[in-house]
Every structure is written in structure tokens, then in C-alpha cells.
Design a protein around this motif. Structure first.
Motif, short mmCIF file in Angstrom:
data_model
loop_
_atom_site.label_atom_id
_atom_site.label_comp_id
_atom_site.label_asym_id
_atom_site.label_seq_id
_atom_site.Cartn_x
_atom_site.Cartn_y
_atom_site.Cartn_z
N VAL A 190 -72.14 -115.49 -75.19
CA VAL A 190 -72.25 -114.18 -74.52
C VAL A 190 -71.29 -114.10 -73.33
O VAL A 190 -70.74 -113.04 -73.03
N GLY A 191 -71.05 -115.25 -72.72
CA GLY A 191 -70.10 -115.30 -71.60
C GLY A 191 -68.68 -114.94 -72.01
O GLY A 191 -67.84 -114.61 -71.16
N SER B 167 -77.99 -107.47 -64.85
CA SER B 167 -77.89 -106.30 -63.97
C SER B 167 -76.76 -105.38 -64.41
O SER B 167 -75.98 -105.72 -65.30
N SER B 168 -76.67 -104.26 -63.71
CA SER B 168 -75.60 -103.31 -64.02
C SER B 168 -74.31 -103.77 -63.34
O SER B 168 -74.32 -104.65 -62.47
N LEU B 169 -73.20 -103.15 -63.75
CA LEU B 169 -71.89 -103.50 -63.19
C LEU B 169 -71.33 -102.30 -62.44
O LEU B 169 -71.78 -101.17 -62.65
N ASP B 170 -70.33 -102.54 -61.64
CA ASP B 170 -69.81 -101.47 -60.79
C ASP B 170 -69.23 -100.31 -61.62
O ASP B 170 -68.56 -100.53 -62.61
N GLY B 171 -69.46 -99.10 -61.13
CA GLY B 171 -68.94 -97.90 -61.77
C GLY B 171 -67.54 -97.61 -61.30
O GLY B 171 -66.97 -98.40 -60.55
N PRO B 172 -66.94 -96.49 -61.73
CA PRO B 172 -67.61 -95.47 -62.52
C PRO B 172 -67.94 -95.97 -63.92
O PRO B 172 -67.36 -96.95 -64.39
N GLY B 173 -68.86 -95.25 -64.55
CA GLY B 173 -69.29 -95.62 -65.89
C GLY B 173 -70.61 -96.35 -65.84
O GLY B 173 -71.01 -96.89 -64.81
N TYR B 174 -71.28 -96.34 -66.98
CA TYR B 174 -72.66 -96.83 -67.06
C TYR B 174 -72.71 -98.22 -67.68
O TYR B 174 -73.30 -98.42 -68.74
N PHE B 175 -72.06 -99.18 -67.00
CA PHE B 175 -71.92 -100.52 -67.58
C PHE B 175 -73.06 -101.45 -67.18
O PHE B 175 -73.48 -101.48 -66.02
N VAL B 176 -73.54 -102.22 -68.17
CA VAL B 176 -74.56 -103.23 -67.92
C VAL B 176 -74.01 -104.56 -68.43
O VAL B 176 -73.41 -104.62 -69.52
N ALA B 177 -74.20 -105.62 -67.68
CA ALA B 177 -73.68 -106.94 -68.08
C ALA B 177 -74.41 -107.44 -69.33
O ALA B 177 -75.64 -107.29 -69.41
N PRO B 178 -73.69 -108.05 -70.26
CA PRO B 178 -74.35 -108.68 -71.41
C PRO B 178 -75.36 -109.71 -70.90
O PRO B 178 -75.02 -110.55 -70.07
N THR B 179 -76.58 -109.59 -71.39
CA THR B 179 -77.70 -110.29 -70.76
C THR B 179 -78.48 -111.13 -71.78
O THR B 179 -78.75 -110.67 -72.89
N VAL B 180 -78.85 -112.34 -71.37
CA VAL B 180 -79.80 -113.16 -72.14
C VAL B 180 -80.98 -113.44 -71.21
O VAL B 180 -80.79 -113.95 -70.10
N LEU B 181 -82.18 -113.09 -71.66
CA LEU B 181 -83.37 -113.28 -70.83
C LEU B 181 -84.23 -114.41 -71.39
O LEU B 181 -84.49 -114.44 -72.60
N VAL B 182 -84.67 -115.30 -70.51
CA VAL B 182 -85.53 -116.41 -70.93
C VAL B 182 -86.81 -116.40 -70.08
O VAL B 182 -86.95 -115.54 -69.20
N ASP B 183 -87.70 -117.34 -70.37
CA ASP B 183 -89.02 -117.37 -69.71
C ASP B 183 -89.74 -116.03 -69.94
O ASP B 183 -90.27 -115.42 -69.00
N VAL B 184 -89.72 -115.60 -71.18
CA VAL B 184 -90.32 -114.31 -71.52
C VAL B 184 -91.75 -114.55 -72.00
O VAL B 184 -91.95 -115.18 -73.05
N PRO B 185 -92.75 -114.09 -71.27
CA PRO B 185 -94.12 -114.34 -71.73
C PRO B 185 -94.43 -113.53 -72.99
O PRO B 185 -93.86 -112.44 -73.18
N GLU B 186 -95.31 -114.06 -73.86
CA GLU B 186 -95.66 -113.35 -75.09
C GLU B 186 -96.23 -111.98 -74.73
O GLU B 186 -97.03 -111.83 -73.81
N GLY B 187 -95.75 -110.93 -75.42
CA GLY B 187 -96.27 -109.59 -75.20
C GLY B 187 -95.57 -108.85 -74.07
O GLY B 187 -95.92 -107.71 -73.75
#
Ligand code: NAD
Length: 496
Positions: A324-325, A371-391
Motif C-alpha cells: 500500500v505504501g 487521514s485525509s491529505l492536503d487539498g485542493p481536492g478530496y484526497f484520503v491516504a491509502p489506509t490499512v486499519l488493524v486492531d479492529v474489534p469484531e463488529g
């Protein structure tokens, strides 16, 4: 590592002047003046610039378009398959000649990278070519005597006029997935593109206007609850097909119930990616770099919810973060090397940021991005989330952004239970080198498409569509032609 947004030094518009279609409804074979008092601003989500203004259609506009489609339906339905096939081939050829402008328009209106927009346009052309071929190859089930002295003949007939409602994530390609089988099966149509992304659908109408009899294809721009709702309600429409969110699908189905018209729904998804301990982890991570983030994750089949065996979770997460990096975020104008564009709109950007913020406050951790990235434009950084509780909300609801969650499991039954434990059932993948397991798990996953050791690979020959909250009806393949037509049994008594 923080992603940065690649931008063009010379930021000339991707599409301007004659590239843009007329900002009018297309009814009865021509762009028509409208009495619209209100117009929707069409925004380039990379720059936040207004690139066009299209009319907010009303009920009268829809009724006028439906009348045109009704007027055209007999002549179009009378054509033999070969003739309709030739028209669809001509449409494919015309689109192919104008690939470049369609790519630039789609990239300008959605912010998607040029490579993704090109893939959309290539897919669109192939959809018309596939349906053009398929419609000539379809036959009814065998005719024969099933009751003494009675010959049964089974006919496939057009439905009449079909209403089509499309989303913003693949504006042209989703239109093609619906327009091609609708026309191929002998129907006429009225299409309402997303109010946010109407440009390539209007351009399509402009490009193919001379190839179709007037009234066969009509386009009315405007909002879902007005234009879409009138299509769902209109008594002269035989079927309404919508690709969009679950809420819109529900609204359309409810309205359509009044006239008992057919409903075809391609709705949201939350695809699980089940990775067993014997899987090729590197191959899975490489595949997810595309399948999880294609079109900025604004993809109903996105590989967004990883369930990985606990024994290999750390190794897999490391591989995924490394892949992803490598993703390059940018404005499509920055060039062909951009992998990921912005989100489609300010409202959607805020929605995705809301999900990320709430996940953070629940203890979910970003292994990369977040998180999001600097504008202009609606950019969000490619993200991997861990420690995600069930549900957790972030792992149950459709985020529709460049966000992949990683959860762990310890046995096969648990993996399947959790994979199926969301209201959606559009697609899923299973990763294992064990053939027995790959079949057994695929059979138990509640999804309309299951990939084994792959994810997000589509072809026009195979059906696409969901179970449960992802809707019903199938796009692509012979099943789509079936969905957009009706079966009639004619029985001849020939006894003497
Ligand atoms: P959306 O539901 O907001 O809009 C889709 C279309 O429905 C738009 O044209 C909109 O104007 C119209 N609409 C909205 N309310 C309506 C109403 N009450 N009556 C009639 N029409 C109405 O969806 P979106 O945000 O444009 O697209 C994203 C959604 O589409 C996601 O949920 C995604 O998963 C889904 N999607 C599904 C597939 C699939 O094949 N299953 C493909 C692409 C997108």
C-alpha cells in the motif's frame, strides 16, 4: 510514511469546450431545451472547480422522455437480433473512436486516474461488443409437444420501456452495463445518471445519437428523489434498474411496488477477504494493493475487509502495508503514474473522514494512512486499519474509500461466520492453496461472486450481482439479457 498528492505543474483542464457534452436532457434523439429553473454544478473533485452545470430535471422532463421511449419501442422491438446487434457493434466502434475524450471527461468528473478511466472505457466498449454477440446466440428453451396435440413455443420478448438509474463511481461503465442489455433485449430506455457525474452519459448520447432511432435512448439529468423516483413510479415503465446504495434501492423498490414493475438492484458491498494460514501471503498483498484501492476504494466489490488467520496476520499485514505504501495518490492531470485519485465529492470525503475518526476513537489503529491529505481536492491516504474489534462499524458498513481493515480468526467455521456476518452479499474472496478448502469455503460464502486466490477480476461473460442487502438481478453475461426480457409461452393446438 505519509502519502503526498501528486499534482501537475501545468494544470490545464482535462476536458473543456467541445469535449463537454451539451448540458441538456437528451430526449427523442436530440438535446432539448429545458424549462429547468435549477441546475446542478458538476465539480472536478481533484481541483474543486466547477466544470459544467446540468439541469435538475423534473417530473415533466421524465414524462416527456418516457413518451419518447414509448413511441420508439415498437419499431425497436421489431428488429431481428442481427439488426440490433449491428447497432450495438456500431455503438462500440463509435465509443472506441472517441476513447480519448471519454477517458478525459470521466477523469475530470470523478477524479479517477487516467489508467482507471481508460479501463472503464475499454470495459464499456467490451460490454457493447459482448451483448452484440450474445443477443444473436440466445435461443429459447426447446419447443415441443408437452401435452398431446399441443405444440409449445417459448418466446423471449422485450419488456417495453426500461428506466435506468446509475451511480457516480463508474458513471459510463455502469450506464453501459445497463444500456447494452436493455437495448440488446429489444427495449427502449430512459437513463438518469448520478447528479454528480452526468457528463460521460450525456457524451455517450451525443456520440451515438445518429446510430439509434429517436427515442430509443433518452437521458434525463437530475436528482434521485425526483427524476429517479418518477422513473420508478411511471406507469409506462416496465422495469426499473438501479445501481447505487442500499437506501436508494429500497426507495426505488418501494415506489415500484405500486405499479408492480420489475426491479433490478445492484447495491452496496463489504467484501470479505478470507486468508488462510497456507495462502500465498505475498500474492494476496499484491492483489489487494489493486483490489482494495482501485478507484480510491469507491468500488462495490472492493477487497475492504480482510479476515486473516491469526498465525500469519502479522506477516500478512507487513506485506500489505509495504504494498500500500507504493500507491501513488494524485490528480489525474499529474500523469499516467497516478494510482489513486480523490474521493468523488466533499460530502463523501466528509463521510469517509467521519468513519476514520470514529474508528480511531474506538481504538482502531492505522498501520498506514488513516487521514485525509492536503487539498485542493478530496484526497484520503491509502489506509490499512488493524486492531479492529469484531463488529466495529468500520468493518461492517460500506466506507467506500481507500480503507482496508484487517481482522483475525482462528478456525474455518469462525472465518465463514464472520465473513457472512454483514448485511451485504455482493462479493468475497478466499485465499488458500488447499483445493478442498477453497471449494468448500466458496460454497459457504454468501456472495454473488467469490474469487479464489484473486479479487476484483471481472469479465463480460460472467454475471455480476449480489445477495442479501446487495440487491438482486444480474448485470453482465447472458443473465443480464434474461433479466431485461420476459418469457412468453405460446401453445398451438394441432390435433385433428
Ligand atoms: P446513490 O444511491 O446515492 O445514487 C445512485 C443513483 O440513485 C443516483 O443516480 C441517485 O441520484 C439515485 N437515487 C438516489 N435516491 C433515489 C431515489 N429515492 N429514487 C431513485 N433514485 C435515487 O449511490 P452512489 O453514492 O451514487 O453510488 C455508490 C453506491 O453504489 C455504493 O453503495 C456502491 O456499493 C453502489 N454500487 C454498486 C454496484 C454493484 O454493481 N452492486 C456498482 C457500483 C456502485
Amino acid at each position: 510514511m505519509t502519502a503526498t498528492v501528486h499534482r501537475a505543474a501545468d494544470a490545464a483542464p482535462l476536458a473543456e469546450g467541445k469535449d463537454l457534452p451539451p448540458s441538456l436532457h437528451f430526449i427523442g434523439g436530440a438535446f432539448v431545451d429545458t424549462a429547468a429553473e435549477r441546475f446542478t454544478e458538476v465539480i472536478d473533485p481533484s481541483s474543486e472547480d466547477v466544470i459544467a452545470r446540468v439541469p435538475e430535471g423534473n417530473r415533466e422532463d421524465v414524462d416527456r422522455a418516457v413518451a419518447a421511449a414509448v413511441g420508439a419501442k415498437e419499431e425497436w422491438a421489431r428488429l431481428v437480433p442481427k439488426e440490433r446487434s449491428e447497432v450495438l457493434h456500431a455503438i462500440a466502434d463509435r465509443l472506441a473512436e472517441h476513447t480519448d475524450v471519454l477517458v478525459r471527461l470521466e477523469a475530470a468528473n470523478t477524479g479517477k486516474p487516467l489508467s482507471v478511466a481508460r479501463d472503464d472505457v475499454d470495459g464499456t466498449i467490451d460490454t457493447f461488443r459482448f451483448i452484440a454477440g450474445a443477443l444473436r446466440a440466445t435461443t429459447s428453451m426447446a419447443a415441443g409437444d408437452y401435452v398431446e396435440d399441443h405444440l409449445s413455443v417459448i418466446l423471449r420478448e422485450p419488456l417495453g420501456v426500461v428506466g435506468l438509474v446509475t451511480p457516480w463511481n463508474y458513471p459510463l461503465m455502469m450506464a453501459a452495463w445497463k444500456i447494452a442489455p436493455t437495448l440488446g433485449a429489444g427495449n427502449t430506455l430512459v437513463i438518469k445518471p448520478s447528479e454528480q457525474t452526468p457528463l460521460t452519459t450525456l457524451k455517450f448520447a451525443e456520440l451515438v445519437a445518429d446510430l439509434l432511432p429517436p427515442g430509443v435512448v433518452n437521458v434525463v439529468t437530475g436528482d434521485g428523489p425526483v427524476v429517479g423516483a418518477r422513473l420508478a413510479e411511471h406507469p409506462d415503465i416496465a422495469m426499473i434498474a438501479l445501481t447505487g446504495s442500499v437506501g436508494s434501492g429500497r426507495a426505488v423498490a418501494r415506489t415500484a411496488a405500486e405499479s408492480l414493475k420489475r426491479v433490478h438492484l445492484e447495491l452496496g458491498g463489504k467484501a470479505p477477504v478470507v486468508i488462510f494460514e497456507d495462502a500465498d501471503l505475498e500474492a494476496a498483498a499484491v492483489a489487494l494493493r489493486t483490489a482494495g484501492y482501485w478507484n480510491s476504494g469507491q468500488e462495490c466489490g472492493a477487497a475492504c475487509r480482510v479476515l486473516v488467520h491469526a498465525s500469519v496476520a502479522d506477516r500478512f499485514t507487513e506485506e500489505l502495508v509495504r504494498e500500500v505504501g507504493k500507491l501513488i495518490v494524485g490528480d489525474p492531470r499529474a500523469g499516467e503514474h497516478v494510482d489513486i485519485g480523490p474521493l468523488v465529492s466533499k460530502a463523501h470525503f466528509d463521510r469517509v473522514r467521519g468513519y476514520l475518526g470514529r474508528a480511531r476513537s474506538q481504538g482502531v489503529r492505522a498501520a498506514i494512512g488513516g487521514s485525509s491529505l492536503d487539498g485542493p481536492g478530496y484526497f484520503v491516504a491509502p489506509t490499512v486499519l488493524v486492531d479492529v474489534p469484531e463488529g466495529a462499524e468500520i468493518a461492517r458498513e460500506e466506507v467506500f474509500g481507500p480503507v482496508v481493515t484487517v481482522e483475525t480468526f482462528t478456525d474455518e467455521n469462525e472465518a465463514i461466520r464472520r465473513a457472512n456476518d454483514v448485511p451485504f452479499g455482493l462479493s468475497a474472496s478466499v485465499w488458500t492453496e488447499n483445493a478442498r478448502r477453497s471449494h468448500a469455503v466458496a460454497a459457504r460464502l454468501d456472495a454473488g461472486t467469490v474469487w479464489v486466490n484473486s479479487h476484483l477480476v471481472l469479465a463480460n461473460e460472467v454475471p455480476w450481482g449480489g445477495f442479501k442487502g446487495s440487491g438482486y438481478g444480474r448485470d453482465l453475461s447472458l443473465y443480464a439479457l434474461d433479466d431485461y426480457s420476459r418469457t412468453k409461452h405460446v401453445m398451438h393446438h394441432h390435433g385433428r
